[in-house]
Design a protein around this motif. Structure first.
Motif, PDB file in Angstrom:
ATOM      1  N   LEU A   5      17.502  19.142   2.792  1.00 61.11           N
ATOM      2  CA  LEU A   5      17.804  17.720   2.994  1.00 61.11           C
ATOM      3  C   LEU A   5      18.147  17.043   1.669  1.00 61.11           C
ATOM      4  CD1 LEU A   5      15.286  16.328   5.640  1.00 61.11           C
ATOM      5  CD2 LEU A   5      17.598  17.217   5.970  1.00 61.11           C
ATOM      6  N   LYS A   6      17.374  17.326   0.646  1.00 64.34           N
ATOM      7  CA  LYS A   6      17.620  16.710  -0.659  1.00 64.34           C
ATOM      8  C   LYS A   6      18.973  17.130  -1.214  1.00 64.34           C
ATOM      9  CE  LYS A   6      12.760  16.147  -1.974  1.00 64.34           C
ATOM     10  NZ  LYS A   6      11.687  16.506  -2.925  1.00 64.34           N
ATOM     11  N   PHE A  66      26.110  13.981  -0.416  1.00 62.59           N
ATOM     12  CA  PHE A  66      26.586  12.762   0.240  1.00 62.59           C
ATOM     13  C   PHE A  66      26.835  11.645  -0.769  1.00 62.59           C
ATOM     14  CE2 PHE A  66      25.414   8.674   2.332  1.00 62.59           C
ATOM     15  CZ  PHE A  66      26.451   8.608   3.251  1.00 62.59           C
ATOM     16  N   THR A  67      25.941  11.488  -1.730  1.00 63.17           N
ATOM     17  CA  THR A  67      26.070  10.393  -2.700  1.00 63.17           C
ATOM     18  C   THR A  67      27.222  10.621  -3.673  1.00 63.17           C
ATOM     19  OG1 THR A  67      24.429  11.423  -4.184  1.00 63.17           O
ATOM     20  CG2 THR A  67      23.619   9.815  -2.573  1.00 63.17           C
ATOM     21  N   THR A  68      27.686  11.847  -3.798  1.00 65.36           N
ATOM     22  CA  THR A  68      28.806  12.132  -4.699  1.00 65.36           C
ATOM     23  C   THR A  68      30.119  12.287  -3.939  1.00 65.36           C
ATOM     24  OG1 THR A  68      28.353  14.520  -4.602  1.00 65.36           O
ATOM     25  CG2 THR A  68      27.288  13.258  -6.363  1.00 65.36           C
ATOM     26  N   ASP A  69      30.090  11.956  -2.628  1.00 59.45           N
ATOM     27  CA  ASP A  69      31.286  12.066  -1.791  1.00 59.45           C
ATOM     28  C   ASP A  69      31.847  13.480  -1.746  1.00 59.45           C
ATOM     29  OD1 ASP A  69      31.267   9.350  -1.123  1.00 59.45           O
ATOM     30  OD2 ASP A  69      32.370   8.810  -2.933  1.00 59.45           O
ATOM     31  N   ALA A  70      30.970  14.468  -1.832  1.00 59.74           N
ATOM     32  CA  ALA A  70      31.402  15.862  -1.726  1.00 59.74           C
ATOM     33  C   ALA A  70      31.902  16.135  -0.305  1.00 59.74           C
ATOM     34  CB  ALA A  70      30.241  16.800  -2.051  1.00 59.74           C
ATOM     35  N   LEU A  96      25.051  12.604   8.583  1.00 60.96           N
ATOM     36  CA  LEU A  96      25.986  12.348   7.486  1.00 60.96           C
ATOM     37  C   LEU A  96      25.264  12.194   6.163  1.00 60.96           C
ATOM     38  CD1 LEU A  96      28.517   9.858   9.135  1.00 60.96           C
ATOM     39  CD2 LEU A  96      28.740  12.337   8.813  1.00 60.96           C
ATOM     40  N   LEU A  97      24.211  11.383   6.119  1.00 63.91           N
ATOM     41  CA  LEU A  97      23.586  11.108   4.830  1.00 63.91           C
ATOM     42  C   LEU A  97      22.781  12.290   4.301  1.00 63.91           C
ATOM     43  CD1 LEU A  97      20.276  10.230   5.114  1.00 63.91           C
ATOM     44  CD2 LEU A  97      21.372   8.380   6.375  1.00 63.91           C
ATOM     45  N   PHE A  98      22.509  13.292   5.173  1.00 67.62           N
ATOM     46  CA  PHE A  98      21.850  14.513   4.706  1.00 67.62           C
ATOM     47  C   PHE A  98      22.806  15.703   4.698  1.00 67.62           C
ATOM     48  CE2 PHE A  98      17.952  12.230   6.176  1.00 67.62           C
ATOM     49  CZ  PHE A  98      17.339  12.166   4.935  1.00 67.62           C
ATOM     50  N   GLY A  99      24.081  15.465   5.005  1.00 66.46           N
ATOM     51  CA  GLY A  99      25.062  16.530   4.956  1.00 66.46           C
ATOM     52  C   GLY A  99      24.784  17.675   5.906  1.00 66.46           C
ATOM     53  N   ARG A 100      24.234  17.373   7.074  1.00 70.99           N
ATOM     54  CA  ARG A 100      23.885  18.422   8.036  1.00 70.99           C
ATOM     55  C   ARG A 100      24.841  18.407   9.224  1.00 70.99           C
ATOM     56  NH1 ARG A 100      22.087  21.159   4.510  1.00 70.99           N
ATOM     57  NH2 ARG A 100      22.017  22.707   6.207  1.00 70.99           N
ATOM     58  N   GLY A 101      24.886  19.511   9.942  1.00 74.36           N
ATOM     59  CA  GLY A 101      25.812  19.647  11.048  1.00 74.36           C
ATOM     60  C   GLY A 101      25.138  19.669  12.401  1.00 74.36           C
ATOM     61  N   LEU A 102      25.889  20.104  13.394  1.00 71.50           N
ATOM     62  CA  LEU A 102      25.389  20.158  14.763  1.00 71.50           C
ATOM     63  C   LEU A 102      24.202  21.106  14.878  1.00 71.50           C
ATOM     64  CD1 LEU A 102      28.789  20.423  16.668  1.00 71.50           C
ATOM     65  CD2 LEU A 102      27.299  18.419  16.545  1.00 71.50           C
ATOM     66  N   GLY A 103      23.189  20.669  15.623  1.00 73.22           N
ATOM     67  CA  GLY A 103      22.061  21.535  15.924  1.00 73.22           C
ATOM     68  C   GLY A 103      21.037  21.699  14.828  1.00 73.22           C
ATOM     69  N   GLU A 104      21.120  20.922  13.752  1.00 74.03           N
ATOM     70  CA  GLU A 104      20.201  21.101  12.630  1.00 74.03           C
ATOM     71  C   GLU A 104      19.093  20.054  12.573  1.00 74.03           C
ATOM     72  OE1 GLU A 104      22.500  23.383   9.197  1.00 74.03           O
ATOM     73  OE2 GLU A 104      23.280  21.343   9.469  1.00 74.03           O
ATOM     74  N   LEU A 123      21.059   1.615   1.327  1.00 73.53           N
ATOM     75  CA  LEU A 123      22.355   1.353   1.940  1.00 73.53           C
ATOM     76  C   LEU A 123      23.477   1.263   0.919  1.00 73.53           C
ATOM     77  CD1 LEU A 123      21.385  -1.417   4.538  1.00 73.53           C
ATOM     78  CD2 LEU A 123      21.825   1.005   5.012  1.00 73.53           C
ATOM     79  N   ASP A 124      23.171   0.805  -0.282  1.00 71.83           N
ATOM     80  CA  ASP A 124      24.212   0.555  -1.277  1.00 71.83           C
ATOM     81  C   ASP A 124      24.724   1.828  -1.938  1.00 71.83           C
ATOM     82  OD1 ASP A 124      24.148  -2.404  -1.164  1.00 71.83           O
ATOM     83  OD2 ASP A 124      22.100  -2.106  -1.850  1.00 71.83           O
ATOM     84  N   ASP A 125      23.809   2.693  -2.376  1.00 68.11           N
ATOM     85  CA  ASP A 125      24.267   3.879  -3.105  1.00 68.11           C
ATOM     86  C   ASP A 125      24.149   5.168  -2.296  1.00 68.11           C
ATOM     87  OD1 ASP A 125      21.600   4.716  -3.249  1.00 68.11           O
ATOM     88  OD2 ASP A 125      21.316   3.963  -5.280  1.00 68.11           O
ATOM     89  N   GLY A 126      23.593   5.102  -1.094  1.00 66.06           N
ATOM     90  CA  GLY A 126      23.544   6.280  -0.231  1.00 66.06           C
ATOM     91  C   GLY A 126      22.434   7.262  -0.529  1.00 66.06           C
ATOM     92  N   SER A 127      21.578   6.940  -1.485  1.00 69.39           N
ATOM     93  CA  SER A 127      20.525   7.879  -1.867  1.00 69.39           C
ATOM     94  C   SER A 127      19.299   7.741  -0.975  1.00 69.39           C
ATOM     95  CB  SER A 127      20.126   7.663  -3.325  1.00 69.39           C
ATOM     96  OG  SER A 127      19.525   6.385  -3.486  1.00 69.39           O
TER      97      SER A 127
END
Length: 234
Positions: A46-47, A53-57, A94-102, A223-227
């Motif tokens: 998650l981290k 997510f915060t670096t728009d990767a 989205l904010l943890f960069g995870r996909g379906l089923g996770e 909310l502002d920086d996504g962290s």
């Protein structure tokens, strides 16, 4: 401690109560294998996802494509139960960069836990083998702000909104007098109260926590920086 099978439906998306015999062997087998991640490994993922997510990767390839949809149609293997707020600005995958089923997600305004939410959380841990629960609050939470207005201004809300806000009021009372912003302090206190409840109130969760098979942590999303700031990792 195992979940009483007379009470729970082997459903991949919910934890609805059901009469005796509702769980058939075939239904349970469809769930497939459980995650082999430890609580700390799940938290690390998650981290890592939030840092991306915060670096728009770019979002992970294959996380939501057709092959993945077909794969999880056979059964889910989530590695986190995420107790979050319904706020449209806080999308967990989205904010943890995870996909379906996770992620096995339980959401309501104010990320509180009632009986229905508790049943869903317990289902994720006991039936799906999830090793990590994250209680996620967020900056400028409207439900917590409503509870602040109840405490400070004796505000009254119509319909079920008032009853929804009631469980958050003790967090606001505890946050009063703390240095800093009352709303943000109350957001964190609301998370802490829920984390403590999950760790201690129910044997279905407390026992695996004591055994080191389950970790319950609190977090706050900016909310502002996504962290995401993880605290109460305990």
């Amino acid at each position: 401690m195992r979940l009483d099978r007379r009470r729970f439906v082997a459903c991949a998306c919910c934890a609805a109560l059901a009469p005796l015999g509702a769980i058939a062997p075939k239904a349970r087998a469809a769930e497939g294998k459980r995650t082999d991640l430890s609580p700390d490994q799940a938290l690390a993922l998650l981290k890592e996802g939030n840092r991306s997510f915060t670096t728009d990767a770019p979002f992970r390839r294959g996380a939501t494509d057709r092959d993945r949809r077909i794969e999880i149609a056979r059964g889910q293997t989530p590695f986190v139960v995420l107790v979050g707020c319904s706020d449209s600005r806080v999308p967990p995958e989205l904010l943890f960069g995870r996909g379906l089923g996770e992620l096995f997600i339980v959401r309501n305004a104010g990320n509180t836990v009632d009986s229905t939410a508790m049943g869903s959380i317990e289902y994720g841990v006991v039936e799906l083998g999830v090793p990590l629960i994250v209680v996620l609050g967020h900056e400028k939470c409207g439900a917590v702000q409503a509870a602040v207005s109840v405490v400070k201004d004796n505000a009254v809300f119509p319909g079920s909104i008032g009853r929804m806000v009631e469980p958050i009021v003790p967090a606001v009372l505890r946050a009063q007098g703390q240095p800093g912003d009352l709303l943000d302090n109350a957001v964190r206190e609301n998370v802490r109260r829920t984390v403590l409840r999950l760790r201690t109130a129910e044997a279905l969760l407390a026992d695996p926590v004591k055994a080191g098979k389950l970790k319950i942590v609190g977090a706050r999303y900016d909310l502002d920086d996504g962290s995401v700031d993880f605290f109460e990792e305990g």
